[in-house]
Design a protein around this motif. Structure first.
Motif, PDB file in Angstrom:
ATOM      1  N   ALA A  14       0.833  -1.209   0.000  1.00 38.28           N
ATOM      2  CA  ALA A  14       0.000   0.000   0.000  1.00 38.28           C
ATOM      3  C   ALA A  14       0.866   1.257   0.000  1.00 38.28           C
ATOM      4  O   ALA A  14       0.538   2.238  -0.678  1.00 38.28           O
ATOM      5  N   ASP A  15       1.960   1.222   0.742  1.00 38.29           N
ATOM      6  CA  ASP A  15       2.873   2.381   0.757  1.00 38.29           C
ATOM      7  C   ASP A  15       3.401   2.678  -0.644  1.00 38.29           C
ATOM      8  O   ASP A  15       3.385   3.825  -1.092  1.00 38.29           O
ATOM      9  N   LEU A  16       3.866   1.635  -1.346  1.00 35.35           N
ATOM     10  CA  LEU A  16       4.400   1.860  -2.691  1.00 35.35           C
ATOM     11  C   LEU A  16       3.292   2.224  -3.677  1.00 35.35           C
ATOM     12  O   LEU A  16       3.490   3.076  -4.549  1.00 35.35           O
ATOM     13  N   ARG A  17       2.114   1.619  -3.526  1.00 32.86           N
ATOM     14  CA  ARG A  17       0.987   1.987  -4.399  1.00 32.86           C
ATOM     15  C   ARG A  17       0.652   3.469  -4.232  1.00 32.86           C
ATOM     16  O   ARG A  17       0.435   4.183  -5.213  1.00 32.86           O
ATOM     17  N   ASP A  18       0.639   3.946  -2.990  1.00 28.94           N
ATOM     18  CA  ASP A  18       0.342   5.358  -2.738  1.00 28.94           C
ATOM     19  C   ASP A  18       1.416   6.263  -3.326  1.00 28.94           C
ATOM     20  O   ASP A  18       1.110   7.312  -3.895  1.00 28.94           O
ATOM     21  N   THR A  19       2.673   5.852  -3.221  1.00 29.17           N
ATOM     22  CA  THR A  19       3.777   6.618  -3.819  1.00 29.17           C
ATOM     23  C   THR A  19       3.628   6.659  -5.332  1.00 29.17           C
ATOM     24  O   THR A  19       3.778   7.713  -5.955  1.00 29.17           O
ATOM     25  N   ALA A  30       0.840   6.170  -7.128  1.00 27.15           N
ATOM     26  CA  ALA A  30      -0.348   6.945  -7.500  1.00 27.15           C
ATOM     27  C   ALA A  30      -0.093   8.435  -7.361  1.00 27.15           C
ATOM     28  O   ALA A  30      -0.496   9.225  -8.223  1.00 27.15           O
ATOM     29  N   ALA A  31       0.579   8.845  -6.294  1.00 28.59           N
ATOM     30  CA  ALA A  31       0.884  10.272  -6.100  1.00 28.59           C
ATOM     31  C   ALA A  31       1.799  10.787  -7.211  1.00 28.59           C
ATOM     32  O   ALA A  31       1.596  11.891  -7.730  1.00 28.59           O
ATOM     33  N   ALA A  32       2.797   9.987  -7.585  1.00 29.25           N
ATOM     34  CA  ALA A  32       3.697  10.395  -8.670  1.00 29.25           C
ATOM     35  C   ALA A  32       2.945  10.494  -9.989  1.00 29.25           C
ATOM     36  O   ALA A  32       3.154  11.436 -10.768  1.00 29.25           O
ATOM     37  N   LEU A  33       2.060   9.540 -10.245  1.00 32.84           N
ATOM     38  CA  LEU A  33       1.283   9.568 -11.489  1.00 32.84           C
ATOM     39  C   LEU A  33       0.317  10.754 -11.504  1.00 32.84           C
ATOM     40  O   LEU A  33       0.126  11.383 -12.542  1.00 32.84           O
ATOM     41  N   ASP A  34      -0.283  11.054 -10.359  1.00 30.33           N
ATOM     42  CA  ASP A  34      -1.205  12.197 -10.275  1.00 30.33           C
ATOM     43  C   ASP A  34      -0.479  13.524 -10.464  1.00 30.33           C
ATOM     44  O   ASP A  34      -1.023  14.453 -11.063  1.00 30.33           O
ATOM     45  N   ALA A  35       0.741  13.611  -9.953  1.00 29.64           N
ATOM     46  CA  ALA A  35       1.488  14.871  -9.986  1.00 29.64           C
ATOM     47  C   ALA A  35       2.292  15.048 -11.266  1.00 29.64           C
ATOM     48  O   ALA A  35       2.662  16.169 -11.608  1.00 29.64           O
ATOM     49  N   ALA A  93      -1.673  -6.532  -8.066  1.00 34.63           N
ATOM     50  CA  ALA A  93      -2.883  -6.084  -8.772  1.00 34.63           C
ATOM     51  C   ALA A  93      -3.167  -4.610  -8.486  1.00 34.63           C
ATOM     52  O   ALA A  93      -3.579  -3.865  -9.386  1.00 34.63           O
ATOM     53  N   SER A  94      -2.921  -4.171  -7.253  1.00 35.93           N
ATOM     54  CA  SER A  94      -3.170  -2.763  -6.920  1.00 35.93           C
ATOM     55  C   SER A  94      -2.179  -1.851  -7.635  1.00 35.93           C
ATOM     56  O   SER A  94      -2.545  -0.755  -8.073  1.00 35.93           O
ATOM     57  N   TRP A  95      -0.944  -2.301  -7.768  1.00 36.00           N
ATOM     58  CA  TRP A  95       0.048  -1.494  -8.496  1.00 36.00           C
ATOM     59  C   TRP A  95      -0.312  -1.427  -9.973  1.00 36.00           C
ATOM     60  O   TRP A  95      -0.225  -0.373 -10.601  1.00 36.00           O
TER      61      TRP A  95
END
Length: 184
Positions: free
Chosen positions: A64-69, A71-76, A129-131
């Motif tokens: 989850a930590d890496l998925r959030d990282t 997702a944040a990079a992709l969003d930004a 799958a989440s990544w």
């Protein structure tokens, strides 16, 4: 001295770090307790399912930590290629800082324990799958997201094995070109 109320969380984080570097089988419960600053009786109090339950929770948290990282990079990011380049850079920095011991936060456990434990296999599968879903959301293509994920995973394994960031740099360059191409 750590607060008593955070013992469980410390144990999960410590286990995630140790599993990432050493794998599931090479990491002992006593090592997790010692490095996490947890009393001996806390293992089965917090994790009645034992080391397997701890591993499932550690994989889930690290994933989850890496998925959030990601997702944040992709969003930004101005583009998926630039965002993925930043994530590869971060993973490379972590790998180098750990003296090439800590690659992907999931792969070591996946390679080490999924054949022996269905709960661990399922946790690893869910993380991957989440990544892939985070990538697919920004790339608009699930197959391309799978290719990107496989390339990053392979590059991390090669970088760790070779003790060189060159595989990550190669994936960054070639995947960047692929991601910048217009869709057919």
């Amino acid at each position: 001295m750590p607060r008593r109320t955070d013992t469980r969380q410390r144990m999960v984080r410590t286990a995630a770090d140790l599993f990432r570097a050493q794998g599931y089988h090479a990491t002992g419960v006593n090592q997790v307790l010692a490095e996490g600053g947890a009393p001996k009786g806390s293992m089965y109090f917090h994790f009645p399912g034992g080391k397997e339950q701890l591993a499932v929770e550690a994989v889930t948290l690290a994933g989850a930590d890496l998925r959030d990282t990601l997702a944040a990079a992709l969003d930004a990011g101005p583009s998926p290629a630039e965002a993925l380049s930043r994530v590869l850079g971060l993973l490379g920095e972590q790998l180098r800082a750990s003296d090439y011991r800590s690659g992907c936060p999931i792969a070591t456990v996946a390679l080490d324990a999924t054949a022996d434990s269905e709960p661990i296999r399922t946790a690893c599968e869910d993380v991957y799958a989440s990544w892939q879903a985070a990538l697919a959301e920004h790339l608009g293509d699930d197959d391309l997201a799978s290719v990107a994920l496989a390339a990053v995973e392979g590059a991390l394994l090669l970088a760790r094995t070779r003790r060189s960031l060159a595989p990550l740099d190669a994936v960054r360059a070639h995947l960047g070109v692929l991601l910048e191409r217009p869709a057919p």
